[in-house]
Scaffold this active site. Sequence first.
Site, PDB file in Angstrom:
ATOM      1  N   LYS A 172       2.014   0.949  -1.960  1.00  0.00           N
ATOM      2  CA  LYS A 172       3.252   1.712  -1.689  1.00  0.00           C
ATOM      3  C   LYS A 172       3.708   1.779  -0.235  1.00  0.00           C
ATOM      4  CE  LYS A 172       1.369   5.322  -3.487  1.00  0.00           C
ATOM      5  NZ  LYS A 172       1.040   6.621  -4.055  1.00  0.00           N
ATOM      6  N   ASP A 215      -3.275  11.479  -7.316  1.00  0.00           N
ATOM      7  CA  ASP A 215      -2.169  12.353  -7.765  1.00  0.00           C
ATOM      8  C   ASP A 215      -2.077  12.440  -9.292  1.00  0.00           C
ATOM      9  OD1 ASP A 215      -1.346   9.688  -7.841  1.00  0.00           O
ATOM     10  OD2 ASP A 215       0.609  10.043  -6.922  1.00  0.00           O
TER      11      ASP A 215
HETATM   12  C1  GLC Z   1      -0.001   3.752  -6.550  1.00  0.00           C
HETATM   13  C2  GLC Z   1      -1.417   4.151  -6.141  1.00  0.00           C
HETATM   14  C3  GLC Z   1      -2.003   5.129  -7.138  1.00  0.00           C
HETATM   15  C4  GLC Z   1      -1.061   6.298  -7.344  1.00  0.00           C
HETATM   16  C5  GLC Z   1       0.323   5.815  -7.729  1.00  0.00           C
HETATM   17  C6  GLC Z   1       1.320   6.958  -7.886  1.00  0.00           C
HETATM   18  O1  GLC Z   1      -0.065   3.025  -7.721  1.00  0.00           O
HETATM   19  O2  GLC Z   1      -2.228   3.004  -6.025  1.00  0.00           O
HETATM   20  O3  GLC Z   1      -3.262   5.594  -6.703  1.00  0.00           O
HETATM   21  O4  GLC Z   1      -1.578   7.152  -8.330  1.00  0.00           O
HETATM   22  O5  GLC Z   1       0.797   4.917  -6.757  1.00  0.00           O
HETATM   23  O6  GLC Z   1       1.508   7.654  -6.708  1.00  0.00           O
END
Ligand code: GLC
Length: 480
Positions: A183, A219
């Site tokens: 991200k 999260d």
């Molecule tokens: C990305 C991260 C993951 C997280 C998701 C939502 O996929 O790798 O850990 O839960 O974003 O934020």
Amino acid sequence: MPVKIPAPESHPLLNMPCIYRSVVERLFMVEQILSEFRLEKEDLKEVMGRMQREMDRGLRVDTHEEASVKMLPTYVCSTPEGSEVGDFLALDLGGTNFRVMLVKVGEDEERGWKVETKHQMYSIPEDAMTGTAEMLFDYIAECISDFLDKHHIKHKKLPLGFTFSFPVRHEDIDKGILLNWTKGFKASGAEGNNVVGLLRDAIKRRGDFEMDVVAMVNDTVATMISCYYEDRSCEVGMIVGTGCNACYMEEMGTVELVEGEEGRMCVNTEWGAFGANGELEEFRLEYDRVVDETSLYPGQQLYEKLISGKYMGELVRLVLLKLVNEELLFDGEASEQLKTRFSFETRYVSQVESDSGDRKQIYNILSTLGLLPSELDCDIVRLACESVSTRSAHMCGAGLAAVINRMREHRSQEEMKITVGVDGSVYKLHPCFQARFHKIVRELTPHSDITFIQSEEGSGRGAALISAVACKMAACMLTQ
Ligand code: GLC
């Protein structure tokens, strides 16, 4: 209302003068280009099956390394021994903002829990996201220090729960190494290191406050936990925001990476990485390839790149450019803004699809991008947004259906009643995502009765609640 596309042979305008006919032809050609985004039920079942296979491989010791879906154990288990009450600090790192929260966990006669929060948001400067790990964690420590000052609690050594929304290989609930950034984060020197250690070191470097880091969670896990306290059937957590991911309660005996057979442990699927072994090749389009090739991590997070908010607007922009190139949109001319990467923000997709039918909202967005659209241009832009966001909802639905069907089969239940806790800007703010997503998930999970609940401040509350549980468990161990 947006224009419905008639088949050209049957449309009455075909017998009309050429100028009208060209409108129909234009829409027909647009529809042909956009039809690539459509996924049939059979396609989605195929995606679901492949996802289940990778999930299985991720859980097994001998195939874990090569599996694209890592299925990371979280050390959050199904039998909490009750929890502490009191003040907790919660941190939330994972999107463009960093949040610090003070959470008061108390007892409530009816529900057993009462949670009150105060929070503050800090935006993360680009150089902290992509500089060194030290810079990033120093910035985090600085924000915590600021928050403690504002709430006059700097003298207290509070227990801290850290929601860290990236793939982490845990050794315990308060220890785990970052596998890779996702991200838009790329701080060097963090991958392969213990994240809680990086945070503790940064706090030590400052030396102006102390914290007791008791838990680190993803999260998705925080979301599941915070919803669990509303609804005890919540055993799945999902995020569709900047990123996309899910966690769920897996039978302990199947989590081969951790010893033990009793009860269940929450597994962070990290399904965003699905596709790294070629599982999505026939579904990825030219736009997806451009998004991937120009991203910070080409070849990674391919499933996430089809779905999440980080990429949705950019995909629409690339589709619009294609339509311009084919002379089907904006008289074949793109503005400089439209040619600029990420200029079509994901929130525009939501806004375009929220337009009431008078095209005002669409017109305004396109004007800010330096365009002068006709009514038909506005309708075509809406069709492009619908195509990209519907594919996102359907792809994501195949993933969740894979998780839910797996849970039901492994629990040998003919009918399973389950609640899914959800958070994330795409899920919450897009006007049609939820309805399309729920519909497809229900179609793909015929023997499950699914309730979806949205978490409120789930990341922070969930981190604080699990910290409260972790504190109690540590206390129990000490008194044994
Ligand atoms: C990305 C991260 C993951 C997280 C998701 C939502 O996929 O790798 O850990 O839960 O974003 O934020």
